[in-house]
Scaffold this active site. Structure first.
Site, PDB file in Angstrom:
ATOM      1  N   PRO A 167     -31.397   6.910  24.382  1.00 39.77           N
ATOM      2  CG  PRO A 167     -33.629   6.443  24.654  1.00 39.77           C
ATOM      3  CD  PRO A 167     -32.582   6.540  23.608  1.00 39.77           C
ATOM      4  N   PRO A 168     -30.288   5.463  27.580  1.00 37.17           N
ATOM      5  CG  PRO A 168     -29.847   6.077  29.776  1.00 37.17           C
ATOM      6  CD  PRO A 168     -30.786   6.348  28.653  1.00 37.17           C
ATOM      7  CB  THR A 211     -30.690   2.260  22.963  1.00 35.19           C
ATOM      8  OG1 THR A 211     -29.730   3.319  23.098  1.00 35.19           O
ATOM      9  CG2 THR A 211     -31.989   2.667  23.610  1.00 35.19           C
ATOM     10  N   GLY A 212     -27.868   0.105  23.284  1.00 36.46           N
ATOM     11  CA  GLY A 212     -26.839  -0.608  22.521  1.00 36.46           C
ATOM     12  C   GLY A 212     -25.832   0.285  21.843  1.00 36.46           C
ATOM     13  CE  LYS A 213     -26.083   5.952  24.130  1.00 39.47           C
ATOM     14  NZ  LYS A 213     -27.148   5.286  24.904  1.00 39.47           N
ATOM     15  CB  SER A 238     -43.460  18.826  23.403  1.00 35.99           C
ATOM     16  OG  SER A 238     -42.965  18.245  24.580  1.00 35.99           O
ATOM     17  CE  LYS A 245     -42.097  14.421  22.799  1.00 32.06           C
ATOM     18  NZ  LYS A 245     -42.503  15.761  22.322  1.00 32.06           N
TER      19      LYS A 245
END
Length: 789
Positions: free
Chosen positions: A369-370, A372-374, A691, A734
Site C-alpha cells: 500500500p502507499p 509503507t516505505g517502498k 473473498s 486483511k
C-alpha cells in the site's frame, strides 16, 4: 670493445714461421678465424706480458675462445676450447701499463695437444690443422648458394657495407668463404666455435649455410615488422600533415574556430574512457564525420551531442560495494523500523556478493500500500551498499521511447530514461528504482512495459540496446528495484522477471514507534521548532493513529503530526505559548473532532449485517455486508457498485442457502415469497473479488435465521456451491486492518493457515483465529445469538 673481423691477405712471412709451441691468449665472447682481422683490447696483466714477449720475438700467438658465458679474471685450462686460431699481431699500442690495443690477423687453425706452462700465461704445444679440399660440382653449388644467401643478409643489414657482399662473391677458396661469412654474421660464440672445429669443407659449408638461413629469416621478419610500423607511422604523419593543411586553409578563409580542439578532445576522451569495442568503433566513426563537417551544419550539433553522451556514460566506472554486513544492517535498522523481510533479502544479497563479486544484480519488486516505505527503502539500500541511487517515476508513461530512447534521425532525440539515469549516477552499478511500475500505460506510441522486459532480465540486460546510442550497454551490474501498489496490472511476463517482496503495512505499535523515532523529529525540524518546544505523549500518538487515520501506511499520520506542529509553531511565533505538550486530551484542539468512529458494534447489532475483510490498493480494510428481505417473488438485488465476480459470489451464496435451508434452520420456500437485497456500503467505491463470498453467505444466513454475529468478529474466504471454503489472498493486509479496527476474532479458510507466519507476533496474540473448511463450520462459529443484542 671488439669489432667484427675483416678478411685480409695474411703476411706470408708470418705464415711460414708458425711454431709448435704457442702462447695462448684467451678470448671472451668472440672467435678469431684464419685470414680474418680482429681489433682487440687487452687488460689482464698476464695477457699484457704475453703480448710484450710476443712482440719481442715473432709476433705470433695462439687464440682460444672461453667456454664461459661470463668474463673471467683468471682462466684455467679447462675454461678454454681445445681448438683455436694462430694469429699474428699486426699492430699494438699501449694505452696504459695494464691496457693495450691490438690488431690481430688469423693465420691458421690448430688443436691444443697439451699445455706446457700455465703461469704467468698459458704456453701450449699445438697441432696445426691443414684443410685439404678439391673443387667439385657439389662444392661449387654449396658455395654459390651460400654467397647468394649471404648477399641477401648484407642487403637487409644496414650495419654491413655492400662491398663485403662483393668480396664474398669474389672468393674462390671455400674455407676462406666459410670463415669470413661466419665471422661477420650475427651468431653465438658456440656456433662459431663449432664452425672453427669442423674440418670437412663440405660439412662446414652446410653448417654455415644453415646459420645464414636462420639469420636471414630473422632479418626478414624484423624487416616486415619495421615496414608495418613505419607504414602506420607514415599514415599518422600523413593525417597530421593533412589536418595542418586543412587548418591553414580554414585560417586563410577566416573560418578559424575551436573545431579542431573539440575533435582532439573527443579523441582523447575516447582513449581515456576505454570504451567497449563496439562503442569505440562508433565513436571513432562519428568523430571522423564531425571532422569533415562545417560547424554551421545542422548535423554538426547532432554529432556533438551524440559524442557527448557516448563519452560521458560510465562504461567502466563502478563504485565499490560495502561488504561490511554489520554496517549495512545498522544503516537499514537506523533508516527503517520493521520491514524485516526486505532487510533480510538485502543482507542476503550483500553476503552472496561478498562471496561472489561477479553476481548479477537482482530485480526486486516492493509491492504494498502507499506510505509503507517502498521508495525510502530504496534510498537505504543504496546507502547500505555504498552505491549511487537513481529513481525514475514510471506512473503514466505511455511512450516506449521513454525507456529505449529515440532514434538519432528524430529532431531533439535523446537516450531513454535508463541510460540518462546511468549517466547521472556516474557509475555502471547504481541502485536503480523504477517507481510505480504498476501504473505504466500503453497506446499507439508503444508499450513501455514490453521495453522493460529486456531491462529487467539479468539474462538479457548485459547487452541493453538503447535506440539513441545504438550500441549495447551492460546493465547486469545495476541493482533494479521496482515498486507497485498492486501486481494485477503488471503484465505477467514482466512480473515473472521480478522477485516480489510484499510490504503489507504497519501495526499500531509499529506506527507509534515510527512516529516517535522518525516522523515527529522530522516535522518538528521542518516547522522550525526545537526539541523542547513541542512534545508528544504515547497516548497522543495513539489517539492520532486510531482517531484520525485509518491506513496501512504512514502518510496521513505524518500529515496530522505536521498539522499539530504548525499549530504549535503559530502559537510560539505569536509568543502566545513558549512550548506545548500534546497528549490525548488536547489532540482535538489542533485536529478537530475525531474522524474515525467505532461504528462496528452498532452496525453488526442486527441480523443480516456481517463484517468482512477486504484487500485494496491502500492495504486491508473492513467491509460491511448488509442483507434484507421483503415481500416479493424471489428476486435478488445487489447494490454497492459490485463487480461481476462479487455478484457471482452472492448468487452462489444464495444457491447454497436454498439448497441447505433445512440444515441451516429456515423455511425451504422462503425465496418464493420474498425478495432479497444485498448491499455493500461505500457505494462510490468499485468492489470486486471472490473473498467476500463467506461474508455474503453468513449475512444471508443471519438475516433468514434472525441470529446476529459477534460484535468483534470478521471473516474472509471464497465459497463453492457445495459449501467448501477456498483460500484467498492478501491475508496479512486483511489481518492488520482487522487489528487496527479492534477485531478480536477472525474466521478464514483452513488453507490460509500457513499465511499467518508473516503476521507479527503481537497481532497474532491479540486476535483469535478460526479456520474453516466448509461453510457449515463458518455458520456454526459465527451465528451464536438470536435476536438483537
Amino acid at each position: 670493445m671488439t669489432k667484427k673481423p675483416q678478411p685480409e691477405k695474411p703476411e706470408t712471412s708470418a705464415t711460414d714461421k708458425i711454431p709448435e709451441i704457442l702462447p695462448i691468449l684467451p678470448l671472451y665472447d668472440i672467435v678469431l678465424f684464419p685470414k680474418m682481422v680482429l681489433p682487440l683490447m687487452v687488460m689482464q696483466k698476464e695477457s699484457i706480458q704475453l703480448i710484450d714477449e710476443a712482440m719481442s720475438k715473432n709476433r705470433i700467438i695462439g687464440t682460444a675462445a672461453s667456454r664461459s658465458d661470463e668474463p673471467q679474471s683468471e682462466y684455467k685450462t679447462g675454461d678454454l676450447y681445445n681448438f683455436g686460431t694462430a694469429a699474428v699481431i699486426l699492430k699494438m699500442a699501449k694505452v696504459d701499463e695494464d691496457k693495450a690495443q691490438l690488431l690481430l690477423q688469423g693465420i691458421g687453425r690448430f688443436k691444443i695437444k697439451k699445455y706446457t706452462r700455465k703461469n704467468p700465461y698459458f704456453l701450449a704445444q699445438v697441432q696445426h690443422l691443414a684443410i685439404p679440399w678439391e673443387k667439385d660440382k657439389e662444392l661449387e653449388g654449396l658455395m654459390a648458394n651460400l654467397v647468394n644467401q649471404y648477399q641477401k643478409i648484407v642487403q637487409l643489414s644496414p650495419g654491413m657495407p655492400p662491398e663485403i657482399g662483393a668480396m664474398a662473391k669474389s672468393l674462390d677458396e671455400p674455407d676462406t668463404l666459410t670463415d669470413m661469412v661466419t665471422s661477420t654474421i650475427n651468431s653465438t660464440t658456440k656456433e662459431k666455435q663449432e664452425i672453427l672445429e669442423t674440418l670437412d669443407i663440405h660439412e662446414r659449408l652446410k653448417k654455415v649455410t644453415k646459420l645464414v638461413n636462420y639469420q636471414l629469416e630473422i632479418l626478414e621478419i624484423g624487416n616486415k615488422i619495421q615496414s608495418e610500423v613505419k607504414g602506420g607511422m607514415d599514415k599518422q604523419q600523413r593525417d597530421y600533415y593533412l589536418r595542418q593543411q586543412l587548418k591553414a586553409i580554414r585560417d586563410e578563409l577566416g573560418e578559424t574556430d575551436d573545431t579542431s580542439v573539440e575533435i582532439e578532445e573527443y579523441r582523447k576522451k575516447i582513449v581515456e574512457k576505454k570504451l567497449p569495442e563496439a562503442a569505440a568503433k562508433e565513436a571513432e566513426r562519428e568523430v571522423n564525420r564531425l571532422s569533415r563537417m562545417h560547424p554551421s551544419s545542422a548535423e554538426y550539433t547532432v554529432a556533438m551531442t551524440y559524442l557527448d553522451w557516448l563519452t560521458e556514460i560510465p562504461w567502466n566506472e563502478s563504485t565499490p560495494d560495502n561488504n561490511d554486513l554489520d554496517k549495512a544492517q545498522k544503516i537499514l535498522d537506523t533508516d527503517h523500523f520493521g520491514l524485516e523481510k526486505a532487510k533480510k533479502r538485502i543482507l542476503e544479497y550483500l553476503a552472496v556478493r561478498k562471496l561472489n563479486p561477479e553476481l548479477k544484480g537482482p530485480i526486486l519488486c516492493f509491492a504494498g500500500p502507499p506510505g509503507t516505505g517502498k521508495t525510502s527503502l530504496g534510498h537505504s539500500i543504496a546507502r547500505a551498499l555504498g552505491r549511487k541511487f537513481i529513481r525514475i517515476a514510471l506512473g503514466g508513461i505511455r511512450d516506449e521511447a521513454e525507456i529505449r530512447g529515440h532514434r538519432r534521425t528524430y529532431v531533439g532525440a535523446l537516450p531513454g530514461r535508463i541510460i540518462q539515469g546511468i549517466r547521472r549516477a556516474g557509475s555502471n552499478n547504481p541502485v536503480f528504482m523504477l517507481d510505480e511500475i504498476d501504473k505504466v500505460g500503453s497506446d499507439f506510441r508503444g508499450d513501455p512495459s514490453s521495453a522493460l522486459l529486456e531491462v529487467l532480465d539479468p539474462e538479457q540486460n548485459f547487452s541493453f540496446a538503447d535506440h539513441y546510442l545504438d550500441v549495447p550497454f551492460d546493465l547486469s551490474k545495476v541493482m533494479f528495484i521496482t515498486t507497485a501498489n498492486i501486481l494485477d496490472t503488471i503484465p505477467p511476463a514482466l512480473r515473472d522477471r521480478m522477485e516480489v517482496l510484499r510490504l503489507a503495512g504497519y501495526t499500531l505499535e509499529e506506527k507509534i514507534k515510527i512516529a516517535t523515532k522518525y516522523l515527529i523529529p522530522r516535522q518538528r525540524t521542518a516547522n522550525g521548532l526545537k526539541a523542547g518546544q513541542i512534545t508528544f505523549t504515547k497516548a497522543a500518538v495513539k489517539q492520532i493513529i486510531t482517531g484520525y487515520t485509518r491506513e496501512a501506511g504512514l502518510r496521513n499520520l505524518e500529515r496530522e503530526i505536521a498539522n499539530i506542529c504548525r499549530g504549535v509553531a503559530s502559537g510560539v511565533a505569536r509568543e502566545e505559548i513558549a512550548s506545548a505538550k500534546i497528549d490525548a486530551s488536547n489532540v482535538a484542539e489542533y485536529l478537530g473532532p475525531v474522524r474515525a468512529t467505532d461504528e462496528m458494534k452498532q452496525r453488526v447489532a442486527t441480523p443480516g449485517v456481517v463484517m468482512g475483510l477486504a484487500w485494496t490498493e491502500a492495504g486491508g480494510d473492513i467491509l460491511f455486508i448488509e442483507a434484507t428481505a421483503m415481500k416479493g417473488n424471489g428476486k435478488l438485488t445487489m447494490t454497492g457498485q459490485l463487480g461481476d465476480v462479487m455478484k457471482e459470489s452472492a448468487t452462489a451464496a444464495l444457491s447454497y442457502i436454498r439448497t441447505n435451508a433445512k440444515k441451516i434452520g429456515i423455511a425451504e420456500d422462503f425465496f418464493q415469497k420474498k425478495d432479497i437485497h444485498i448491499h455493500i456500503p461505500a457505494g462510490a467505491i468499485p468492489k470486486d473479488g471472490p473473498s467476500a463470498g463467506v461474508t455474503m453467505l453468513t449475512a444471508l444466513a443471519s438475516l433468514l435465521t434472525g441470529k446476529t454475529t459477534s460484535k468483534d468478529l470478521a471473516m474472509t474466504g471464497e465459497i463453492t456451491l457445495r459449501g467448501q471454503v477456498l483460500p484467498v489472498g492478501g491475508i496479512k493486509e486483511k489481518v492488520l486492518a482487522a487489528h487496527r479496527a479492534g477485531i478480536k476474532t477472525i474466521i478464514m479458510p483452513k488453507w490460509n493457515e500457513k499465511d499467518l507466519e508473516d503476521i507479527p507476533a503481537n497481532v497474532k496474540k491479540a486476535i483469535t483465529f478460526h479456520f474453516a473448511e466448509t461453510m457449515q463450520d463458518v455458520l456454526n462459529r459465527a451465528l451464536k445469538k438470536t435476536g438483537r443484542s
